[in-house]
Design a protein around this motif. Structure first.
Motif, PDB file in Angstrom:
ATOM      1  N   GLY A 120      12.798   5.732   4.860  1.00 25.07           N
ATOM      2  CA  GLY A 120      11.479   5.442   5.400  1.00 25.07           C
ATOM      3  C   GLY A 120      10.437   6.512   5.154  1.00 25.07           C
ATOM      4  O   GLY A 120       9.257   6.310   5.486  1.00 25.07           O
ATOM      5  N   LEU A 121      10.833   7.640   4.581  1.00 25.74           N
ATOM      6  CA  LEU A 121       9.877   8.719   4.335  1.00 25.74           C
ATOM      7  C   LEU A 121       9.219   8.542   2.971  1.00 25.74           C
ATOM      8  O   LEU A 121       9.884   8.219   1.989  1.00 25.74           O
ATOM      9  CB  LEU A 121      10.574  10.079   4.410  1.00 25.74           C
ATOM     10  CG  LEU A 121      11.211  10.451   5.756  1.00 25.74           C
ATOM     11  CD1 LEU A 121      11.889  11.809   5.654  1.00 25.74           C
ATOM     12  CD2 LEU A 121      10.175  10.453   6.877  1.00 25.74           C
ATOM     13  N   SER A 122       7.921   8.787   2.916  1.00 26.85           N
ATOM     14  CA  SER A 122       7.194   8.701   1.655  1.00 26.85           C
ATOM     15  C   SER A 122       7.492   9.924   0.796  1.00 26.85           C
ATOM     16  O   SER A 122       8.082  10.911   1.264  1.00 26.85           O
ATOM     17  CB  SER A 122       5.695   8.619   1.917  1.00 26.85           C
ATOM     18  OG  SER A 122       5.232   9.846   2.476  1.00 26.85           O
ATOM     19  N   ALA A 123       7.060   9.882  -0.464  1.00 27.83           N
ATOM     20  CA  ALA A 123       7.256  11.028  -1.355  1.00 27.83           C
ATOM     21  C   ALA A 123       6.574  12.271  -0.792  1.00 27.83           C
ATOM     22  O   ALA A 123       7.124  13.383  -0.860  1.00 27.83           O
ATOM     23  CB  ALA A 123       6.721  10.707  -2.747  1.00 27.83           C
ATOM     24  N   ALA A 124       5.393  12.097  -0.227  1.00 22.44           N
ATOM     25  CA  ALA A 124       4.676  13.231   0.357  1.00 22.44           C
ATOM     26  C   ALA A 124       5.427  13.786   1.570  1.00 22.44           C
ATOM     27  O   ALA A 124       5.527  15.003   1.761  1.00 22.44           O
ATOM     28  CB  ALA A 124       3.262  12.815   0.745  1.00 22.44           C
ATOM     29  N   GLU A 125       5.964  12.887   2.401  1.00 24.63           N
ATOM     30  CA  GLU A 125       6.709  13.327   3.580  1.00 24.63           C
ATOM     31  C   GLU A 125       7.997  14.031   3.177  1.00 24.63           C
ATOM     32  O   GLU A 125       8.392  15.031   3.795  1.00 24.63           O
ATOM     33  CB  GLU A 125       7.004  12.125   4.468  1.00 24.63           C
ATOM     34  CG  GLU A 125       5.775  11.583   5.177  1.00 24.63           C
ATOM     35  CD  GLU A 125       6.030  10.261   5.873  1.00 24.63           C
ATOM     36  OE1 GLU A 125       5.414  10.018   6.924  1.00 24.63           O
ATOM     37  OE2 GLU A 125       6.854   9.447   5.367  1.00 24.63           O
ATOM     38  N   LEU A 126       8.662  13.521   2.144  1.00 27.87           N
ATOM     39  CA  LEU A 126       9.884  14.170   1.668  1.00 27.87           C
ATOM     40  C   LEU A 126       9.601  15.566   1.133  1.00 27.87           C
ATOM     41  O   LEU A 126      10.399  16.486   1.308  1.00 27.87           O
ATOM     42  CB  LEU A 126      10.549  13.312   0.597  1.00 27.87           C
ATOM     43  CG  LEU A 126      11.221  12.034   1.087  1.00 27.87           C
ATOM     44  CD1 LEU A 126      11.658  11.161  -0.085  1.00 27.87           C
ATOM     45  CD2 LEU A 126      12.424  12.369   1.974  1.00 27.87           C
ATOM     46  N   GLU A 127       8.446  15.731   0.506  1.00 30.62           N
ATOM     47  CA  GLU A 127       8.077  17.048   0.007  1.00 30.62           C
ATOM     48  C   GLU A 127       7.861  18.025   1.154  1.00 30.62           C
ATOM     49  O   GLU A 127       8.175  19.210   1.054  1.00 30.62           O
ATOM     50  CB  GLU A 127       6.812  16.948  -0.849  1.00 30.62           C
ATOM     51  CG  GLU A 127       6.434  18.255  -1.537  1.00 30.62           C
ATOM     52  CD  GLU A 127       5.258  18.098  -2.487  1.00 30.62           C
ATOM     53  OE1 GLU A 127       4.751  19.131  -2.958  1.00 30.62           O
ATOM     54  OE2 GLU A 127       4.856  16.947  -2.761  1.00 30.62           O
TER      55      GLU A 127
END
Length: 292
Positions: free
Chosen positions: A260-267
């Motif tokens: 559920g995490l976006s690429a930005a959130e994963l970063e």
């Protein structure tokens, strides 16, 4: 006081699990799963060893049995798992007419009964139910069905069960008769807006409930009356469940998720999906072997 603002969870296994879940301490080892990747793990903190097996489908949990093997909750139903051979053997499908569901979380009570829940895999239909597995016989526990069941958690004497409606953001408390019949559920805790969703729950030796918060950046401890006592903050958003392990069962091991995490959130959350540990400041309860 157990936990608190001065407690800092540390990543002890760098896995980046898509949906880490189901931690349980047995035989001085930590067992847990990555549901979406169909993986079952066993970790020995004393040696650092990490073993992994591939399940036949999405796997929500695995619990030890009196026979020395394990019962695992897989999307296709209950399986018997052998750590020696790595084999998953189909045992029983409690929901043969609900292919959109999967088994999600479970706990064993002092009588050896496994309480297990299902959920709608797409998280849109209220088809998730709680079941009781006792000596190989699996029955619907009789509670109202929800989209995502979580927990359950069991008191030390086995007479109280906590059942989580994750999307409803409510943890319910219900009495358990000697034969496993459940009483009327009462709301124990409702998580406020903005604090995430209650995920897996567990009871400690003082009768307090700990719940992971999916999207809530932490773990909470509630006293037996449902009063918030402690919040342990994490550097990742999705904490799914804790298990008490280590010497004296005083170390809390927490599974987390990247789901559920976006690429930005994963970063921003490079440790998402790791297994964390922190000093709980209180002992947990030992895990009972299942009688099935």
């Amino acid at each position: 006081m157990p936990g608190g603002a001065d407690v800092t969870p540390e990543s002890v296994l760098s896995l980046g699990a898509t949906l880490g879940e189901g931690p349980v301490w047995t035989g001085d080892r930590l067992w847990f799963v990555d549901i979406k990747e169909h993986r079952l793990y066993r970790h020995d903190p004393a040696t650092g060893m990490l073993d992994m097996w591939h399940a036949p489908d999405q796997i929500g949990w695995a619990l030890p049995t009196e026979r020395g093997d394990m019962i695992a909750g897989v999307k296709t139903g209950l399986h018997r798992f052998s750590p020696e051979t790595g084999a998953f053997t189909p045992l029983h499908d409690p929901e043969p007419t609900r292919p959109g569901n999967r088994l999600n979380d479970a706990a064993t009570d002092p009588s050896g009964r496994i309480w297990l829940g299902s959920m709608h895999d797409e998280e849109t239909e209220a088809s998730g139910a709680l079941y009781r597995l006792d000596r190989g016989h699996c029955v619907h526990a009789g509670l109202p069905e929800v989209v995502i069941t979580n927990g359950p958690a069991i008191s030390a004497d086995g007479r109280t069960l906590w059942h989580t409606d994750t999307l409803g953001k409510t943890i319910w408390r219900v009495s358990v008769d000697e034969d496993g019949t459940l009483g009327k559920p009462e709301a124990f805790v409702t998580i406020e807006d903005g604090a995430g969703y209650p995920d897996g729950a567990v009871i400690d030796a003082e009768g307090c409930l700990w719940t992971g918060l999916f999207g809530g950046w932490g773990v909470r401890r509630y006293d037996p009356a449902g009063k918030l006592m402690v919040t342990v903050k994490f550097p990742v958003a999705n904490i799914t469940k804790i298990a008490f392990g280590g010497p004296g069962l005083c170390t809390a091991y927490a599974t987390t998720a990247r789901k559920g995490l976006s690429a930005a959130e994963l970063e921003q959350q490079p440790l998402a999906g790791d297994v964390f540990a922190f000093d709980a400041g209180v002992s947990g309860l030992p895990v009972h072997a299942a009688n099935s």
